[in-house]
Every structure is written in C-alpha cells, then in structure tokens.
Write an enzyme that holds these catalytic residues in place. Structure first.
Site, mmCIF file in Angstrom:
data_model
loop_
_atom_site.group_PDB
_atom_site.id
_atom_site.type_symbol
_atom_site.label_atom_id
_atom_site.label_comp_id
_atom_site.label_asym_id
_atom_site.label_seq_id
_atom_site.Cartn_x
_atom_site.Cartn_y
_atom_site.Cartn_z
ATOM 1 N N LYS A 282 0.848 -1.186 0.000
ATOM 2 C CA LYS A 282 0.000 0.000 0.000
ATOM 3 C C LYS A 282 0.889 1.243 0.000
ATOM 4 O O LYS A 282 1.888 1.294 0.705
ATOM 5 C CB LYS A 282 -0.911 -0.009 1.238
ATOM 6 C CG LYS A 282 -2.332 0.360 0.904
ATOM 7 C CD LYS A 282 -3.316 -0.020 1.967
ATOM 8 C CE LYS A 282 -4.649 0.637 1.633
ATOM 9 N NZ LYS A 282 -5.760 0.164 2.431
ATOM 10 N N GLU A 367 -19.893 -6.012 8.846
ATOM 11 C CA GLU A 367 -20.954 -5.288 9.565
ATOM 12 C C GLU A 367 -22.069 -6.227 10.003
ATOM 13 O O GLU A 367 -22.707 -5.997 11.039
ATOM 14 C CB GLU A 367 -21.525 -4.178 8.674
ATOM 15 C CG GLU A 367 -20.564 -3.018 8.416
ATOM 16 C CD GLU A 367 -19.549 -3.287 7.318
ATOM 17 O OE1 GLU A 367 -19.627 -4.370 6.677
ATOM 18 O OE2 GLU A 367 -18.672 -2.425 7.091
ATOM 19 N N ARG A 395 -25.383 -2.746 5.469
ATOM 20 C CA ARG A 395 -24.996 -4.154 5.318
ATOM 21 C C ARG A 395 -25.578 -5.042 6.417
ATOM 22 O O ARG A 395 -25.764 -6.229 6.232
ATOM 23 C CB ARG A 395 -23.478 -4.279 5.448
ATOM 24 C CG ARG A 395 -22.657 -4.333 4.242
ATOM 25 C CD ARG A 395 -22.723 -5.616 3.485
ATOM 26 N NE ARG A 395 -22.477 -5.312 2.103
ATOM 27 C CZ ARG A 395 -21.263 -5.306 1.547
ATOM 28 N NH1 ARG A 395 -20.212 -5.665 2.228
ATOM 29 N NH2 ARG A 395 -21.133 -4.976 0.294
HETATM 30 C C1 LIG Z 1 -19.063 -2.647 3.562
HETATM 31 C C2 LIG Z 1 -17.912 -1.704 3.740
HETATM 32 N N1 LIG Z 1 -17.417 -1.472 4.978
HETATM 33 C C3 LIG Z 1 -16.387 -0.619 5.140
HETATM 34 C C4 LIG Z 1 -15.819 0.009 4.072
HETATM 35 C C5 LIG Z 1 -14.708 1.027 4.275
HETATM 36 N N2 LIG Z 1 -13.481 0.613 3.593
HETATM 37 C C6 LIG Z 1 -13.095 1.172 2.442
HETATM 38 S S1 LIG Z 1 -11.668 0.538 1.858
HETATM 39 C C7 LIG Z 1 -11.543 -0.512 3.166
HETATM 40 C C8 LIG Z 1 -10.373 -1.443 3.266
HETATM 41 C C9 LIG Z 1 -10.331 -2.382 2.136
HETATM 42 O O1 LIG Z 1 -9.222 -3.205 2.258
HETATM 43 P P1 LIG Z 1 -8.756 -4.072 1.023
HETATM 44 O O2 LIG Z 1 -9.924 -4.754 0.404
HETATM 45 O O3 LIG Z 1 -7.628 -4.926 1.459
HETATM 46 O O4 LIG Z 1 -8.266 -3.006 -0.036
HETATM 47 P P2 LIG Z 1 -6.990 -2.045 0.060
HETATM 48 O O5 LIG Z 1 -7.520 -0.706 0.464
HETATM 49 O O6 LIG Z 1 -6.042 -2.598 1.065
HETATM 50 O O7 LIG Z 1 -6.444 -2.058 -1.307
HETATM 51 C C10 LIG Z 1 -12.607 -0.347 4.047
HETATM 52 C C11 LIG Z 1 -12.780 -1.053 5.315
HETATM 53 C C12 LIG Z 1 -16.372 -0.252 2.804
HETATM 54 N N3 LIG Z 1 -15.916 0.349 1.698
HETATM 55 N N4 LIG Z 1 -17.401 -1.115 2.666
#
Ligand SMILES: Cc1ncc(C[n+]2csc(CCOP(=O)(O)OP(=O)(O)O)c2C)c(N)n1
Length: 627
Positions: A282, A367, A395
């Site tokens: 990242k 969630e 969710r």
């Molecule tokens: C249902 C839901 N809960 C929380 C979020 C907030 N959120 C946005 S990005 C993220 C992390 C995602 O991690 P990953 O899939 O590993 O992607 P990365 O950002 O590391 O590339 C979260 C928790 C979301 N987008 N959707």
C-alpha cells in the site's frame, strides 16, 4: 514527466509495449496520482499499490470486452488514467469531476460500480454465468483486496464460483492492510501463504512428477488418483482456495510487471475458477504513504513532496467526541464494549482500544457479524456499542431487525457520517438510516443538534434498555463546550424558540440552520418557532402537538432522504392525530446524490437558511392572502 502517460488514451495504446516501457508508464501514473490527490485528497495508498496490477490486467486482457470488476473501486485511479480520463483526473472527487470510485457512465471500461466492499466476486460470478448462458467467451476478472476477504459476502461468491466450476479469475490484491492493518484468522492465514513464495514452483514440480507416474485403467485408475491426491496434500498441503475448487497461482510480487503479465496470461487458459494471489504494498512509490499506510488510506490534501497532510484547525470531530465519551462511560461501567468493522481510527474505537484493549473489537469488514456479535454480547449481559458509518450499517440490516430488535437487546449503534459526506459521493451518503431504522419495532433513533448533545444522547442511550441508534454527521463539531454527562430525557424534544406563524422542527445539527432561518424570518415580520426534535423515534408528540396548537405551519428539516425520514415520521403522526395544521417536509430528494461539497447540495435542495426562508415564505403567502 508524463510523456508516457501522454501517449495513452486507452489500453489499446500500451497493450503491445515492452515491460520496460510499462514500467515508465507506471512511474508517470504514480506521479500523477500523487500530484492530483495532494490537492483533492483521495484513496492514495490503495491506488499507488495497484498501479502495476492494473497495467498488467489491461495488457493481458482485452478490455473492455473482457471484464475487470474492481472491488470497492477505490484502488483504480491507474485504471481511470489509462481509460480516457487523464484530463478530467485533476478534478477527481470534485463537483462535476470524476468519482473517486468507478462509474458506468464515466467510461465503458467501468463495468461495475461499488464503494462498499466485497461485492466484486459475486458480481463477477453473475457476469460469468451470463456470458456462458449467452454462449460468449470473454474473460471475467474480479480484483479484491485482502481486507475485502474479511467479509462473508466475498466467501459466498467464492463458494458459489467453486460450486459452479465456472471460468472466472479472481485476483487477490494482498497488501496485508484493510484501512488499518488487516485483522482476523484469515489475515493470519494469508500471511502464511505469502511466506511460501516457492509454493507455485514446488507445486508445479510435484504435478509434473505425479503426472509422470504410470497409471493403469479401471478401478486401479481411481485408486491411483486418490493416492496421487493424498501425496499432493502430504507433500504440499492444499490451501483454502484450492479446497474450494479454485486453481491457485501465486503468491507473486504485485509490482513485478513481467511476472504479473506472465501469470495473468496463464490464468486465461484455465478452464474453471482461478485465484491469482498478488502481493502488493500500500502506498508504493510514495515514502510518506509507504511509512504510514493507514493515514494515507484516504487522506485530505497533503504536501506532495514531504507527505505532510494538511491540518485544519477545527474543533474535535463528532467521531472523536463519541469515542472519548464512550471511554468516559466505560470507566464506570465494565459492561461497555466498543466494536468497529474495520474502521478503528475514524470511528473512535482505536482511542477506546488504547484505554480498554480487551473491550475493543475490530471484526474486519463484517458489519453483519458485528451487529449480531453485539446482539450476542448484549444477550449475555454486556452493553455493546457498534460505531459504524450510516452507509455501512446498511450491510447489517437484517441483523438489526432479526438479531437486535426482535429480541429487544440493548445494543447502541453510533451511526457515524449520518447525512451528506461530500467527496466520497453516492455510495457513501448517510441518508437512508432514519428510514431503515425507525421502521423496526423496539429501535430508538436520535440525533443531537451538536457534539455536546450527541454526547448526552449517547449517555442516555445506555441508561435505557432497548436498541438505540445515535446519529451524528461527518467531520468537526461546532466547538461547543462539553458538559458533564447527565443525559437527556429520553424521547423528549426541546423548544429553542417560539413563534406563532411557523414552527421549524429540525432533526440534528440542521437545527442551527433553522435558528438562522428563524432570525431572518423575524426580520421579515414572521414569527418562527424552532424545535430541536432530538428523536425520530420515539417522536415527542406532546411537543409536536403543542407546536401545532401554537403556530399555523409545521416545517420539518433533516439531512436525509424525504422518503421514510424524520419528516415522514411527523407526517404519519399528523395523519394519525388529525392535527389540522399543514406539515411541510424539507429533506433530500429521492435520488442518489453524487460527490461534491456538502454545502452545494444543501443549497441545491433548499436546506440552507436562505432556502428555508424562501420556502417558508412561499408556503405562508397563500395562507396570509386567505387571512
Ligand atoms: C461494507 C464496507 N465497509 C467498510 C468500508 C470502508 N473501507 C473502504 S476501503 C476498506 C479497506 C479495504 O481493504 P482491502 O480490500 O484490502 O483493499 P486495500 O484498500 O487494502 O487495497 C474499508 C474497510 C467499505 N468500503 N465497505
């Protein structure tokens, strides 16, 4: 700088390029992402980490004929830059500019829209089935993060794909980070997989060896196959993806373009589901983001050289106040625990965890689990608070109804980012929760006019025995003094000012807009009262009835869709009790509202003091003429 990117209008332009040239292009893309997001803010870390992966995908696959489904879509800035949006990119997340996520209307290369996590695999399975039913042959690729895999929905998709044995490619973009460091047993498992870089080669060698073993026909063949399978597992235990029916490729360095291209090319030739495990970093290529990936998940503007994130001198945010209040209460009540679904820092749960590490829980992007987990805690005598953005609580809706409210369990939901959120746009607006929460028996729904009252409502929520949702908006509070915790009378509104012509009944901080409007109306000779409703459920019908008795018009105000919102609740009451005074609802329209400054949309939909005054004058005018 930028000359390589200048040559790209669409992936067609670089599909034939050498790996070296693609590396130049990747450098240009990184520089552009840093330059733009330093001004606009945005999802910097995830997008910098996925540059090579996105270039490799567009090189190997014949997009947009082949379909790439990005999970969430926050990591896809490189995709935007190579699919015709380079010019527009400077206005990323600005009003009228490109969305921070993907949008089908923006480009034919955006074949799926998201914003919420963990939907890509299910969507891709749907597309792959549609393809097969239509007798078509294109590839479908779902790109998901390791964070996204902490959601049950991702596994529902994998489960189904494995069952169907469908031709589908899932790229796991594993950077070991969600927004915060990824959590859970699965994350631990992926760490184990990542540390087996030789796995792929070893597996191939073993397959070659086993394929070389002589086999005899008939029943002996089946026995021999079983022996082979046993050997395979003995020497090289299968991983969970293989057990689900996927061919597993990886782990592979997600910044090594040559390797990526080679492996993705191979994945095209597998007849069945494939999982390509790609390890990325990242914030890759920007020191500040590499060092502090959590802060650079979605920062506001920053200095493009030093990585210093711009600070605005603002009062503490609502989330901070809620986190601190919870800590304060938890000091005196050992039953209080705090839960977050992968957003510890932004919800205030991280602060809570620093004081009460054993009473704070980050459950991952889960969630649904978080809600039922809270219900379980409450059923066993604890007092859980689930601090969650309004949009993500969507969710957990069945869990709210079926597990929390049906059993009337005292779970407190801190509904953060309630109302418009600005740059994240349509998928993130917190404008549906009043509607979906207040319709459930046993649920209480409240919103304070400022952070001081939010605190008191939170306290009061813990003093009563039913489920409660305390809403509060994104961003800084008003800077009002925070008083000691005494609570507010449950279900009671507050008169802030009285007036014979109209009563403005506000739900949430919009009450201050109502006060401003009342001042302006007074200057125009109209007496406007203001009620701070505090509760959408239970409604304070006594105060409402008093307002109906003492003024000629009721006007409700809220930052929420008008369908099913606070105003709707007042209308239901007005109809049920036949109050005989007109009720007008000021709220947001029945539409998805895009990204852009909150103030812009409030003005557009008449929710500023000026807008309120104008509309109230319009409504009072005919009545005045009649009088
Ligand atoms: C249902 C839901 N809960 C929380 C979020 C907030 N959120 C946005 S990005 C993220 C992390 C995602 O991690 P990953 O899939 O590993 O992607 P990365 O950002 O590391 O590339 C979260 C928790 C979301 N987008 N959707």
């Amino acid at each position: 700088m930028g000359e390589w990117l200048d040559r790209v209008q669409s992936p067609e332009d670089f599909r034939h390029w050498s790996i070296r040239d693609l590396e130049h292009l990747a450098r240009d893309i990184r520089a552009t992402i840093i330059e733009t997001t330093s001004k606009t803010g945005g999802h910097v870390g995830a997008s910098l980490g996925a540059v090579e992966l996105i270039l490799a995908l567009h090189k190997v696959f014949d997009t947009p004929r082949d379909r790439i489904v990005f999970d969430i879509g926050h990591q896809a800035y490189a995709h935007k830059l190579v699919t015709g949006r380079r010019e527009a990119f400077a206005r990323l997340r600005q009003l009228g500019g490109p969305s921070g996520f993907l949008k089908r209307r923006e480009s034919p290369y955006d074949i799926w829209e998201a914003g919420h996590s963990s939907t890509a695999i299910s969507a891709a399975v749907g597309m792959a089935v549609a393809r097969d039913l239509a007798g078509e042959t294109y590839h479908v690729v779902a790109t998901v993060g390791d964070g996204a895999l902490t959601a049950g929905m991702a596994w529902e998709g994998l489960n189904h794909a494995g069952h169907l044995r469908i031709r589908l490619i899932v790229v796991l973009n594993d950077n070991s980070m969600s927004i915060a460091p990824n959590v859970g047993a699965l994350s631990r498992y992926l760490t184990g997989l990542r540390s087996r870089p030789g796995y792929q080669r070893l597996k191939q060698d073993l397959e070659t060896l086993l394929d070389g073993l002589p086999l005899v026909g008939g029943p002996m063949l089946r026995v021999a196959e079983r022996v082979k399978d046993g050997l395979r597992h003995l020497v090289l235990p299968g991983n969970v993806f293989e057990e689900l029916g996927f061919t597993y490729f990886g782990p592979i360095d997600g910044h090594a373009l040559g390797d990526l291209v080679e492996l993705l090319e191979r994945s095209k030739h597998v007849d069945g589901p494939v999982l390509v495990h790609v390890v990325t970093q990242k914030g890759r290529g920007f020191k500040a983001a590499e060092k502090a990936p959590e802060r650079f998940h979605g920062p506001g503007p920053f200095d493009a050289k030093s990585g210093q994130i711009a600070k605005t001198a603002a009062p503490p945010s609502y989330s901070q106040v809620v986190g601190e209040t919870l800590i304060e209460m938890a000091r005196n009540d050992a039953r209080i625990v705090a839960i977050t679904a992968a957003m510890p820092d932004s919800t205030g749960v991280e602060a809570f965890a620093r004081v009460f590490p054993e009473r704070a829980f980050d459950v991952g992007i889960a969630e649904q689990h978080a809600t039922t987990f809270a219900a379980g805690l409450a059923a066993a005598g604890m007092r859980p608070a689930f601090l969650v953005y309004s949009t993500f609580l969507q969710r957990g809706y069945d869990q709210v109804i079926h597990d929390v409210c049906h059993q009337d369990l005292p779970v407190v939901f801190g509904v953060d980012r309630a109302g418009l959120v600005g740059a994240d746009g349509a998928t993130h607006q917190g404008v549906f929760d009043i509607a979906f929460l207040r319709t459930v028996p046993n649920m209480n729904v409240a919103m304070g006019k400022d952070e001081a009252e939010t605190r008191q409502l939170l306290y009061a929520a813990f003093q009563q025995p039913h489920p409660a949702a305390i809403r509060y908006p994104r961003g800084a509070g008003r800077g009002v003094p925070l008083e000691p915790l005494v609570g507010v009378p449950w279900g009671r509104a507050e008169w802030l000012r009285r007036g014979r012509d109209v009563t403005l009944v506000g739900f949430g901080p919009i009450v201050y807009t109502a006060l401003e409007a009342a001042d302006e109306l007074a200057r125009r000779g109209i007496e406007a009262g203001v009620v701070n409703a505090r509760f959408a459920k239970p409604l304070d019908t006594e105060t409402l009835a008093e307002a109906a008795r003492t003024s000629r018009l009721l006007v409700t105000l809220e930052e929420h869709v008008r369908r099913g919102g606070f105003g709707s609740a007042v209308l239901e009451w007005a109809e049920e009790s036949q109050i005989g005074v007109p009720v007008r609802v000021l709220a947001l329209p029945d539409e998805f509202i895009d990204h852009g400054p909150v103030g812009h949309f409030l003005a557009l939909y008449g929710l500023t003091a000026e807008g309120v005054v104008k509309q109230v004058l319009g409504w009072l005018e005919p009545a005045r003429k009649r009088a």
